[in-house]
Design a protein around this motif. Sequence first.
Motif, PDB file in Angstrom:
ATOM      1  N   ASP A 226       7.554 -17.000  -5.297  1.00  0.00           N
ATOM      2  CA  ASP A 226       6.874 -16.618  -6.258  1.00  0.00           C
ATOM      3  C   ASP A 226       5.805 -15.507  -6.457  1.00  0.00           C
ATOM      4  N   ASN A 227       6.437 -14.191  -5.956  1.00  0.00           N
ATOM      5  CA  ASN A 227       5.136 -13.310  -5.715  1.00  0.00           C
ATOM      6  C   ASN A 227       5.209 -12.725  -6.705  1.00  0.00           C
ATOM      7  N   GLN A 228       3.722 -11.436  -7.349  1.00  0.00           N
ATOM      8  CA  GLN A 228       3.686 -11.164  -8.720  1.00  0.00           C
ATOM      9  C   GLN A 228       3.388  -9.878  -7.700  1.00  0.00           C
ATOM     10  N   SER A 229       3.818  -8.808  -8.984  1.00  0.00           N
ATOM     11  CA  SER A 229       3.679  -8.102  -8.760  1.00  0.00           C
ATOM     12  C   SER A 229       2.580  -6.939 -10.240  1.00  0.00           C
ATOM     13  N   MET A 230       2.145  -5.582  -9.864  1.00  0.00           N
ATOM     14  CA  MET A 230       1.389  -5.064 -11.268  1.00  0.00           C
ATOM     15  C   MET A 230       2.675  -4.419 -11.927  1.00  0.00           C
ATOM     16  N   VAL A 231       3.509  -4.237 -10.887  1.00  0.00           N
ATOM     17  CA  VAL A 231       4.506  -3.297 -11.245  1.00  0.00           C
ATOM     18  C   VAL A 231       5.541  -3.499 -10.613  1.00  0.00           C
ATOM     19  N   PRO A 232       7.106  -2.797 -11.705  1.00  0.00           N
ATOM     20  CA  PRO A 232       8.173  -3.224 -11.717  1.00  0.00           C
ATOM     21  C   PRO A 232       8.991  -3.885  -9.280  1.00  0.00           C
ATOM     22  N   GLU A 233      10.155  -4.213  -9.244  1.00  0.00           N
ATOM     23  CA  GLU A 233      10.196  -4.194  -7.977  1.00  0.00           C
ATOM     24  C   GLU A 233      10.511  -2.685  -7.612  1.00  0.00           C
ATOM     25  N   GLY A 234       9.780  -2.519  -5.971  1.00  0.00           N
ATOM     26  CA  GLY A 234      10.524  -1.229  -6.083  1.00  0.00           C
ATOM     27  C   GLY A 234       9.839   0.033  -6.412  1.00  0.00           C
ATOM     28  N   ASN A 235       9.168   0.094  -7.680  1.00  0.00           N
ATOM     29  CA  ASN A 235       7.979   0.829  -7.859  1.00  0.00           C
ATOM     30  C   ASN A 235       6.161   0.477  -6.642  1.00  0.00           C
ATOM     31  N   VAL A 236       6.155   1.737  -6.910  1.00  0.00           N
ATOM     32  CA  VAL A 236       4.674   1.957  -6.110  1.00  0.00           C
ATOM     33  C   VAL A 236       3.263   2.077  -6.970  1.00  0.00           C
ATOM     34  N   ASP A 237       2.872   1.184  -7.174  1.00  0.00           N
ATOM     35  CA  ASP A 237       1.296   0.474  -7.864  1.00  0.00           C
ATOM     36  C   ASP A 237       0.307   1.901  -7.747  1.00  0.00           C
ATOM     37  N   SER A 238      -0.526   1.989  -8.502  1.00  0.00           N
ATOM     38  CA  SER A 238      -1.231   2.741  -8.471  1.00  0.00           C
ATOM     39  C   SER A 238      -2.521   2.881  -7.486  1.00  0.00           C
ATOM     40  N   TYR A 239      -3.099   1.314  -7.070  1.00  0.00           N
ATOM     41  CA  TYR A 239      -3.471   1.718  -6.210  1.00  0.00           C
ATOM     42  C   TYR A 239      -2.885   1.737  -5.102  1.00  0.00           C
ATOM     43  N   THR A 240      -1.765   2.063  -4.500  1.00  0.00           N
ATOM     44  CA  THR A 240      -0.699   2.253  -3.449  1.00  0.00           C
ATOM     45  C   THR A 240      -0.382   3.356  -3.106  1.00  0.00           C
ATOM     46  N   ILE A 241      -0.507   4.289  -4.101  1.00  0.00           N
ATOM     47  CA  ILE A 241      -0.149   5.360  -4.655  1.00  0.00           C
ATOM     48  C   ILE A 241      -1.600   5.884  -4.352  1.00  0.00           C
ATOM     49  N   ALA A 242      -2.732   6.073  -4.266  1.00  0.00           N
ATOM     50  CA  ALA A 242      -4.271   6.513  -4.568  1.00  0.00           C
ATOM     51  C   ALA A 242      -4.346   6.575  -2.281  1.00  0.00           C
ATOM     52  N   PHE A 243      -4.052   5.095  -2.212  1.00  0.00           N
ATOM     53  CA  PHE A 243      -3.827   4.882  -0.661  1.00  0.00           C
ATOM     54  C   PHE A 243      -3.306   6.495  -0.412  1.00  0.00           C
ATOM     55  N   HIS A 244      -1.965   6.100  -0.044  1.00  0.00           N
ATOM     56  CA  HIS A 244      -0.931   6.990   0.542  1.00  0.00           C
ATOM     57  C   HIS A 244      -1.073   8.385  -0.141  1.00  0.00           C
ATOM     58  N   HIS A 245      -1.547   8.930  -0.411  1.00  0.00           N
ATOM     59  CA  HIS A 245      -2.476  10.389  -1.038  1.00  0.00           C
ATOM     60  C   HIS A 245      -3.471  10.987  -0.402  1.00  0.00           C
ATOM     61  N   GLY A 246      -4.959   9.383  -0.225  1.00  0.00           N
ATOM     62  CA  GLY A 246      -5.773   9.539   0.819  1.00  0.00           C
ATOM     63  C   GLY A 246      -6.460   9.973   0.149  1.00  0.00           C
ATOM     64  N   TYR A 247      -6.682   9.127  -0.840  1.00  0.00           N
ATOM     65  CA  TYR A 247      -8.388   9.752  -2.482  1.00  0.00           C
ATOM     66  C   TYR A 247      -8.859   8.455  -2.364  1.00  0.00           C
ATOM     67  N   SER A 248      -8.704   7.375  -1.641  1.00  0.00           N
ATOM     68  CA  SER A 248      -9.273   6.083  -2.660  1.00  0.00           C
ATOM     69  C   SER A 248      -9.935   5.472  -0.915  1.00  0.00           C
ATOM     70  N   ASN A 331     -10.277  17.984  -4.809  1.00  0.00           N
ATOM     71  CA  ASN A 331     -10.721  16.698  -6.029  1.00  0.00           C
ATOM     72  C   ASN A 331     -11.379  15.007  -5.848  1.00  0.00           C
ATOM     73  N   TRP A 332     -11.440  15.126  -4.215  1.00  0.00           N
ATOM     74  CA  TRP A 332     -11.958  13.914  -3.895  1.00  0.00           C
ATOM     75  C   TRP A 332     -13.423  13.049  -4.867  1.00  0.00           C
ATOM     76  N   GLU A 333     -14.183  13.990  -4.763  1.00  0.00           N
ATOM     77  CA  GLU A 333     -15.813  13.389  -5.584  1.00  0.00           C
ATOM     78  C   GLU A 333     -15.009  13.657  -6.722  1.00  0.00           C
ATOM     79  N   GLN A 334     -14.496  13.969  -7.352  1.00  0.00           N
ATOM     80  CA  GLN A 334     -14.728  14.194  -8.964  1.00  0.00           C
ATOM     81  C   GLN A 334     -13.546  12.429  -9.524  1.00  0.00           C
ATOM     82  N   PHE A 335     -11.975  12.374  -8.594  1.00  0.00           N
ATOM     83  CA  PHE A 335     -12.187  10.887  -8.511  1.00  0.00           C
ATOM     84  C   PHE A 335     -12.358   9.379  -8.119  1.00  0.00           C
ATOM     85  N   PHE A 336     -13.978   9.886  -7.362  1.00  0.00           N
ATOM     86  CA  PHE A 336     -14.582   8.561  -7.671  1.00  0.00           C
ATOM     87  C   PHE A 336     -15.552   8.783  -8.908  1.00  0.00           C
TER      88      PHE A 336
END
Length: 387
Positions: A226-248, A331-336
């Motif tokens: 019964d897993n749920q996600s914000m994006v379809p299976e196989g896609n990467v959500d925005s939280y994870t993208i921001a994490f892996h790009h070192g922004y957050s 642009n880390w400051e602008q991001f936050f």
Amino acid sequence: MDKDIMRTVCEQDMCCGCMACVETCHKDAINIVDSLRAFNAVKNDNCVECGLCERVCPQNNTPTANDSIAWNQGWARDEKTRIGASSGGYVSAISKAFVKSGGCVCSCVFENSEFGFKFAKTIEELKGFAGSKYVKSNPKGVYGKLKQMLREGEQVLFVGLPCQVAGVKNFVGSKLQDGLYTVDLICHGTPSPLVLDKFFNEHGVSLGDIKAISFRYKVHFAVYKDNQSMVPEGNVDSYTIAFHHGYSYTNNCYECRYAKKERVSDVTLGDAWGSSLSELSSGKGVSLALCQTEKGGELMRMADILTYDIDLDIAIGHNAQLNAPSLKPANWEQFFGDMAKGKTLDRLVKKYMFKAYIRQVVKYICIKLHIVKLGGIVYQINYQKHK
């Protein structure tokens, strides 16, 4: 509180959030201020300037770090242990062996809407520890108990981020180190839990409704139903993208004093990226282990794991944080700043990480058209709600 008049335990905006200072203070004189982009341990009017908090802080006092004396790659022999782990299962296998030997493991778990730490003395109690956590966890409340257990002659294995291991070692002190075993996890950096909370709220989900959460999973070996996600299976959500790009990450992570070859733990564990064993692993992940001490060797020997040689230069080459901290985006400051103005993470990723955003659009189309097959490890937040 006015940022300019903060009385902070360590350099302003450099707090790693280990909470060791909070627990060592007997006057309840320290408050942790989380501004999304930075933590600060701030002294209040109860402070008597005894200096205990400064001495225990891993940003002020770095425990002795050692070069690795051995390095390996591989995975847990037990298939269930390996499948349930985010990588090759070394962390879980070591933890199970330590508990079976009569010891106690202290590690991070998601419980009651928070990423905190708990103690486990049974295999059953270890179950909540598995999986990567792409968010700051809070060890508050375990330092004193851990120290007391060591005083009583128990053996304790602490598994956490390098800065948390440093906080534990500072808190415990040199006289009680014999019974303390430590594993640090290779860390890119960590966001404030407020960022994760914001992301979930933007998608109409409250962390209070969630029973279990994972930040990556093996697509053909799901361990939760019964897993749920914000994006379809196989896609990467925005939280994870921001994490892996070192922004957050919080500000201190970009100047991490623990992101280097010399480590403060007995064993350092992570993913063996670029491993020659990738095909042999059948998409189930390969763990990397750097052993710094004889205690670390003991942990590796007691675990039910397969170990193979790995070239240290290759291991470091594919784990940049064994050399240096993550680079802060220009642009880390602008991001936050935009985040503080209420812009959603989905919009922020589209604005600041547009290429990554487009890749996910293309990937979604390819998956729908069956051009791309799902397999291996998927980086995506999955969660289960309370029934």
